[in-house]
Design an enzyme around this catalytic site. Structure first.
Site, PDB file in Angstrom:
ATOM      1  N   GLY A 114       0.829  -1.189   0.000  1.00 40.01           N
ATOM      2  CA  GLY A 114       0.000   0.000   0.000  1.00 40.01           C
ATOM      3  C   GLY A 114       0.869   1.247   0.000  1.00 40.01           C
ATOM      4  N   CYS A 115       0.281   2.358  -0.423  1.00 41.90           N
ATOM      5  CA  CYS A 115       1.057   3.605  -0.531  1.00 41.90           C
ATOM      6  C   CYS A 115       1.457   4.143   0.841  1.00 41.90           C
ATOM      7  CB  CYS A 115       0.282   4.646  -1.332  1.00 41.90           C
ATOM      8  SG  CYS A 115      -1.430   4.904  -0.786  1.00 41.90           S
TER       9      CYS A 115
END
Length: 344
Positions: A147-148
């Site tokens: 995930g970012c």
């Protein structure tokens, strides 16, 4: 002449899928194969991603095993929960890289709590800069892109935790642009709601990326790690700025902290520690597969404070996918990826 690597992108009409295609267009070894979508199947790609001029006339196909078969690599940029069935239909001769969350978490209980439904399992985790993940990713056939928020949060604090400079009690406050929520229409992401406004959400440890950050940091620390994560929505299209802090171990100085980060990332092509006193800004990494970092010590509070920035769509998603593609296929890890941002 070396043969081209055929890559299909599923979910090509979304932000992540579009960014994957933008990067692949600059990859010297890649031939872009099928581009697929769900509800947008049948539409020309250019109607939805007009910036992808070389692919504008491509018609989005339905996301089916038949369409995706026969490619060397399939990149999945699909909504959470949809990747497992697609991947199961593809053989082991195809490298599958998932930009969604389906295969990131190793703990079924954490998946059930934060996502719900059946846990699909865990794939090799696509953050090469973390622990020994680079060796795991070489020749992998299935890869889960991080995930970012976990990408920037993990890389911003991991060197301090690994070096024993801090207690394993981490606070993350991260401000993100609106593209992190995807392209689907949502009232709270309308321009009139976002412009001139900043807001917190998923407060109190409820954000889905929290267990992923914890999972990552446990790879560099022998013992439990506590993470308090508060995400903020700010009025910009893309980018994340994360401020990460933790209590200092006895005797640790700002010079100690900077030296630990300098050593940890000295040979990393996509993680850049800024000169002392210079602080990261999101515009410096826009469109680039880079994380910019800075670290110091708050002497009064006796806390280490580190700040990191990332483009959530590039290094935070699509750039990581291409980086992992390179590793899985035995290519130069940096191929097709830039460290040069777009500013202002």
């Amino acid at each position: 002449m070396t043969s081209a690597i055929r890559v299909a992108v599923a979910g090509a009409s979304g932000y992540a899928g579009g960014e994957v295609l933008r990067l692949l267009l600059a990859h010297p070894r890649v031939e872009i194969g099928a581009v697929t979508a769900g509800s947008n199947a049948g539409e020309p790609l250019g109607a939805l991603q007009p910036h992808l001029l070389p692919l504008a006339d491509r018609i989005l196909e339905a996301t089916t095993p038949e369409t995706l078969a026969g490619h060397d690599v399939v990149v999945l940029a699909l909504p959470h929960g949809q990747s497992g069935a697609v991947a199961d239909a593809l053989g082991d001769d195809t490298v599958v890289i998932d930009c969604g969350a389906d295969f990131r978490l190793s703990d079924p209980a954490a998946w059930a709590r934060f996502y719900g439904g059946e846990h699909a399992g865990a794939w090799p985790y696509g953050l090469p800069e973390l622990a020994d993940q680079r060796s795991v990713l070489r020749a992998a056939r299935r890869i889960a892109v991080p995930g970012c928020y976990p990408t920037v949060s993990t890389l911003t604090i991991a060197p301090a935790l690994a070096a024993g400079l801090i207690a394993p009690d981490i606070t993350v406050v991260a401000a993100s642009g609106t593209s992190g929520a995807g392209r689907a229409v949502k009232p709270h992401l309308m321009g009139s709601e976002v412009m001139g406004n900043a807001s917190a959400y998923a407060v109190g440890g409820t954000h889905r990326h929290t267990p992923e950050i914890v999972q990552n940091l446990q790879l560099v620390h022998d013992g439990a790690v506590a993470v308090s994560f508060t995400p903020l929505l700010v009025p910009m299209a893309r980018g994340i700025l994360a401020t990460v802090s933790a209590p200092l171990a006895a005797g640790v100085t700002a010079d100690d902290a900077y030296a630990a980060y300098d050593k940890a990332y000295a040979d990393e092509p996509f993680v850049h520690l800024l000169p002392p006193g210079q602080w990261p800004q999101t515009q410096s990494v826009t469109g680039a597969n880079t994380v910019h970092l800075q670290v110091t010590v708050d002497e009064t509070a006796r806390r280490l404070v580190a700040v990191g920035v990332v483009d959530n769509l590039t290094k935070g998603t699509a750039g990581a996918a291409v980086q992992c593609l390179n590793l899985a296929l035995g290519l130069d890890e940096t191929l097709g990826l830039t460290t040069v941002g777009v500013a202002p």
